[in-house]
Design a protein around this motif. Sequence first.
Motif, PDB file in Angstrom:
ATOM      1  N   GLY A  75       0.838  -1.202   0.000  1.00  0.00           N
ATOM      2  CA  GLY A  75       0.000   0.000   0.000  1.00  0.00           C
ATOM      3  C   GLY A  75       0.869   1.247   0.000  1.00  0.00           C
ATOM      4  O   GLY A  75       0.632   2.206  -0.740  1.00  0.00           O
ATOM      5  N   GLY A  76       1.919   1.216   0.845  1.00  0.00           N
ATOM      6  CA  GLY A  76       2.845   2.350   0.914  1.00  0.00           C
ATOM      7  C   GLY A  76       3.538   2.580  -0.414  1.00  0.00           C
ATOM      8  O   GLY A  76       3.682   3.722  -0.870  1.00  0.00           O
ATOM      9  N   TYR A  77       3.964   1.492  -1.054  1.00  0.00           N
ATOM     10  CA  TYR A  77       4.636   1.618  -2.343  1.00  0.00           C
ATOM     11  C   TYR A  77       3.705   2.261  -3.382  1.00  0.00           C
ATOM     12  O   TYR A  77       4.118   3.108  -4.170  1.00  0.00           O
ATOM     13  CB  TYR A  77       5.095   0.250  -2.847  1.00  0.00           C
ATOM     14  N   MET A  78       2.442   1.832  -3.356  1.00  0.00           N
ATOM     15  CA  MET A  78       1.521   2.330  -4.373  1.00  0.00           C
ATOM     16  C   MET A  78       1.313   3.833  -4.240  1.00  0.00           C
ATOM     17  O   MET A  78       1.356   4.569  -5.220  1.00  0.00           O
ATOM     18  CB  MET A  78       0.177   1.594  -4.262  1.00  0.00           C
ATOM     19  N   ILE A  79       1.097   4.283  -3.005  1.00  0.00           N
ATOM     20  CA  ILE A  79       0.898   5.722  -2.846  1.00  0.00           C
ATOM     21  C   ILE A  79       2.233   6.442  -3.033  1.00  0.00           C
ATOM     22  O   ILE A  79       2.282   7.554  -3.585  1.00  0.00           O
ATOM     23  CB  ILE A  79       0.253   6.047  -1.467  1.00  0.00           C
ATOM     24  N   GLY A  80       3.317   5.781  -2.631  1.00  0.00           N
ATOM     25  CA  GLY A  80       4.642   6.382  -2.766  1.00  0.00           C
ATOM     26  C   GLY A  80       4.999   6.663  -4.220  1.00  0.00           C
ATOM     27  O   GLY A  80       5.646   7.660  -4.539  1.00  0.00           O
ATOM     28  N   MET A  81       4.558   5.768  -5.116  1.00  0.00           N
ATOM     29  CA  MET A  81       4.856   5.977  -6.531  1.00  0.00           C
ATOM     30  C   MET A  81       4.231   7.276  -7.029  1.00  0.00           C
ATOM     31  O   MET A  81       4.867   8.059  -7.732  1.00  0.00           O
ATOM     32  CB  MET A  81       4.330   4.793  -7.356  1.00  0.00           C
ATOM     33  N   TRP A  82       2.975   7.509  -6.623  1.00  0.00           N
ATOM     34  CA  TRP A  82       2.355   8.749  -7.073  1.00  0.00           C
ATOM     35  C   TRP A  82       3.042   9.947  -6.440  1.00  0.00           C
ATOM     36  O   TRP A  82       3.356  10.931  -7.120  1.00  0.00           O
ATOM     37  CB  TRP A  82       0.863   8.775  -6.726  1.00  0.00           C
ATOM     38  N   LEU A  83       3.304   9.868  -5.125  1.00  0.00           N
ATOM     39  CA  LEU A  83       3.932  11.008  -4.434  1.00  0.00           C
ATOM     40  C   LEU A  83       5.263  11.359  -5.084  1.00  0.00           C
ATOM     41  O   LEU A  83       5.563  12.526  -5.351  1.00  0.00           O
ATOM     42  CB  LEU A  83       4.160  10.665  -2.962  1.00  0.00           C
ATOM     43  N   MET A  84       6.036  10.316  -5.355  1.00  0.00           N
ATOM     44  CA  MET A  84       7.359  10.561  -5.893  1.00  0.00           C
ATOM     45  C   MET A  84       7.266  11.102  -7.328  1.00  0.00           C
ATOM     46  O   MET A  84       7.974  12.038  -7.692  1.00  0.00           O
ATOM     47  CB  MET A  84       8.138   9.249  -5.891  1.00  0.00           C
TER      48      MET A  84
END
Lengths: 249, 408, 650
Positions: free
Chosen positions: B78-87
Amino acid sequence: MSGAGTLLEVSGISVTFDGFRAINNLSFNIGHAELRAIIGPNGAGKTTFMDIVTGKTKPDEGKVLWGDMSRNLIGMNEAKIARAGIGRKFQRPTVFEDQSVFENLLMAVKNDRNPLKVLFFRPKFKDFAKVEELAAEIGLSDQLERRSGELSHGQKQWLEIGMLLAQDPKLLLVDEPAAGMTLGEREHTTDILKEAAKTRAVVVVEHDMDFVRRLDCKVTVLHEGSVLAEGSLDHVTKNQDVIDVYLGR
Amino acid sequence: MDMFKKNPSLPVFVAVLVIFTLAVTFMSEAYGAGGISTSFVKTLGKTLCLALVAIAMDLVWGYTGILSLGHFAFFGLGGYMIGMWLMYARTKLIVLDSFANAPLPPTASEISDAIGTQIFGVVGSSDFPLVWYFAHSFWAQIALVVLVPGILALVFGWLAFRSRVTGVYLSILTQAMTLALSLYLFQNDSGLRGNNGLSGLQNLPGADGVSQDYISIWFFWASALALLLTYLVAAFIVSGKFGSVIRGIRDDEARVRFLGYSVEGFKLFVFTLTAVIAAIGGALYYPQAGIINPAEIAPIASIYLAVWVAIGGRGRIYGAVIGAAFVSLVSTYFTGGQAPDVNLGFYTIKWVDWWLVLLGLSFVLVTLFAPKGIGGLFDLISGRMSPNRHGVPLGPDKGSLREEEAEK
Amino acid sequence: MIRRLIAACLILLTCALAAQAQERTIQDVLQEHRAEIEKSSRKTIGPAIDAIANSGLSAAQTVLETWQNKGMWQRKADGLFFYAAPGAGGTYTLFDFDSGAEVGAVDKGDLDQLKPNSGIRAMIGAALVQFQLNDPNPARRRDALLAIQRDGEESHLAPLRASIEGETDPAIKALKETTERLLTIRFDPDEASRVAAIEGFRGALSLDARAALNPLVTTKIVYAEGLPDGANIKRALKPGKDIPVSDAFALMVAAGAATPPPSVAERKAALEAHIVDGKVGGRPVADLNTQESRDSAYAALAEAGQAPAYDVNFSEETVVKGAPFAEVYDEPSKAVTDAAEATLGSINRAVGFNQFLDLSLDGLSLASIYFLAAIGLAITFGVMGVINMAHGEFIMMGAYTGYVVQQIVPDYTVSIILAIPLAFAVTFAAGVAMERLIIRWLYNRPLETLLATFGVSIALQQLAKNIFGTQARPLTSPGWLDGALTFNDVVSISYIRIAIFVLALIFLGVFLFIMKKTRLGLETRAVTQNPRMAASMGINPDKVNMLTFGLGSGIAGIAGVAIGLYAKVTSELGSDYIVQSFMTVVVGGVGNIWGTLLGAGLIGFLQKGIEWFNPSNTLAAQTYMIIFIIIFIQFRPKGIIALKGRAAGD
């Protein structure tokens, strides 16, 4: 011979565990509203027979045909067979001890078993009524809110039978219901089973001859995985083979 | 309502959570007196997310009896998925900024190349891997937060449950899944920056003017809200007949099957749902942590999750929340270097070094002497006692509660 | 009479010649070629060197070596050659080449040092080769051959061929033949002998053979228009199919057959250079954020003559379409390249087969490691049903025990022999303590056993970190375990891996012996199958459980020593193996040691197999391995060897 009167027809099943033949070419029939007792010495294959009918064990060969449509039960999983109308009571009382008698019965009451339906299920008036009725039948009306773990051994057996009845099955398989019961409890159990057999088929596996006699029904004797004799209790106890098996060794 | 009847703790929990949230808000640097530092607000917000994933763990383990050692992997995903957008979004802003002084306005492919170089430079690449296909879209990635762990849990659960893998075997299998996932992410060509992970997640795209004081409290609120909703959902699930069935599965799976319930379906439902809850927790956690890397997903993290729930008291939702909050806060206290060293004269105990030893041993003690965890203390107050069992196990299933435990 | 006289003269002459030959010294040979030697020119020196080399005199080699090392001096007075050693007071002591006798000290001023230039020295070196190749010492012959293999020259070919005949040592003879083929392939001008030499390597495995053949089949891709007739073409290439269009285009550009259009970057630079009042080519700059608008702006620029023309419809594909491209061998002779390709094909098949063998050995040793790591678990988990997450930490404890013993006992062999029983003792004690204190309260609660032992695991791991630090500690293997058993250039296995394999076999034997032949094994099986019945037969289940668990843990300790020799000892050593160990037991089938063996074999070989497809990536191999196991469990949920029926507990 799958006539109109046959509910369950087991024909020619065999099963082997590591070379040991637990069931050997067994055939067995039971009608729609019949009480039947199965007796036999230890290792005769009584429990394995139940395992096969309920889908827990897959036989090596043979057929298990069910109902008027003669559906083959082999290959279906336990839950599906249970939903098709076969209820089973285990040797040891297995009720959900962490939960109340009410919850135990409610779980068993016939309703849609789909997970999503269950998730949004809230008991309606008819469900409460059904639970009350069952509780009365098994004599646990005033214990509904108690945790089933607190019940006595006999009460648990009854609760389990009650759960079976709640499923509204066409066939009840009962494994040693009287084990560990007091005399009074046994009488009550006999009454419940006899009552149930008026509207459905009931198969009782039992060691205790007195209990079987009290059931007063047709008896099937199993030995080494196949039927040795069948008939009234008096009839089978006079059978020389049966005497040999029980006394001969 | 049934839900409240079955969960007398529900109003208490809601009240405590609301009061706690308000108290933190009024003591934060952004909206109040400033008694709580921004970094501590972040710690508290993260703790709420951990409590959230602990509820998921409690549902799947405490109620359904599946000791999953993979739920922290779903949390990380879940963190990776949102992290991809944030980054992506933030790098895009930086790239656009750098193009602002260029003589010609950049084309779409120039922007994309520049973002790719910025993000994947550390792993010696500049092309966007396929997994970043939706990274430009906030809503798509939000959907992936739910979909990716959900589908993974669905497929894995379907495979595992249909072959009737149960008990410790299932635990080992979930642990293997977690290990495979983390090893995969450790590779540079996994497309998620290998062991560098995703970083700079604390910076919200387009909120450069807003200080972390505010952002931290916003995330804190979001975490508290998510926790509240999860608590309500969990309470709803366990209160009705569904709750009866899953507890039945925990105590005696075969019996439930013979009642006509498809045990696999129920397990799969709970496993997938909790995976999604865990993923949502992760999507809220990692923007507060600022960085995510594959080490977060390692099997050990999922085992810690089980530890929290066990210490808090499994089989009750508030137990999971208490366990996660208690252990993670105490852990922060000890490993953050705030705990004073203990001088024994011949040896000085530095808690940074000895905290894990203490945690491990106290975990053994809890398992042995207080299987109900901290939650068991509430039983002493409320007088909720287990039935007297006369020495018989609760059911034949190996994962079930046993006599000794039930006796207490 | 005259005939007689002539005959007599001839006899005399012959005798005189013979006598002269017998007495002929190296000095004579040198004197015969004095002029050439003094001139010291590469063009004329050849006959002199040949004469010395072919003189058949024992001193010839010394002369050549001395000369090459600039150690030969000429006495000015009589022009005789000597070798000299510096003496006292600027004098040099001269020695005679033939006898080695001291001739006397001479002032440096009366001597000339012969200083051959590098060209001559190389010629002397080549002449010396034949001496080295025929040196009576086989080791020197071998060294010379290896030197030639490394650094051969055309001039080595003749002496090498000449020396094969007389070679007596069969190994060196084979080496000479190989070397001769290598040199022939490289230097022989005759095509047929090269082909023969190439074919001589058919099926060979050595790296040298491959190194000699590979340069013969190197190719380059060229634009084939105007290729010389004699070019040795491997195959014609079709752009877009055999080579990328962009590469083909670049080749055409390099050959001058095509002009590249201005690149995207160049066009962008041109646009940037012609911004006037925020406009380029009549278009506002702000609009130029797509490639299409930039192209049209550039077209406007080109039309105005401000930039090189650019055809918007230009595509490299149309340019390269139909143009000839070919892959051409660097080696001009087709016969040679064909022979080399064929031979390389046969070598590659042989190498592939041997690589498969090598991979199998690797797989076997990895399987032994997994088996070692898992065999303790096969007892505690497989037989007793206790899930011990701290098992990995017991392995780690064993490895650290080995490390500590090595700190005290410096001799590696002794320390390993000491470490094995000590590691067993340490982890046996730890296992018994854990069983007594924790596990026995949790029998029949496997999930809680898992968690409690996990607690022990993190505590032990951190404890190890606190004691030994986080850096890896070496556990050095004894010298006799260094090195590898080499079968050929491809197949080899290190002795440590063999030792681990042997250890795994020993453990298998020990396990079988204990379980099948000893009282403890019998009691263990009885207790695990039916504790109440066993207790009623006078077996103390507590004691049996304790000992069995201790045994499983002790074996983990020994495995730790073995694994420590092979991998670095860190506090995470155990956790690296724990998941795989459980997988090994589960895949193999719980409760059956042969299952564990098969499980370890399956996992070991499979992991190596996956690594072979993607050799650089162990992480990926492990990932796919685990996914495979998860799928495997679908089909055989109870492992390879499954217990059936009632005994399986369902």
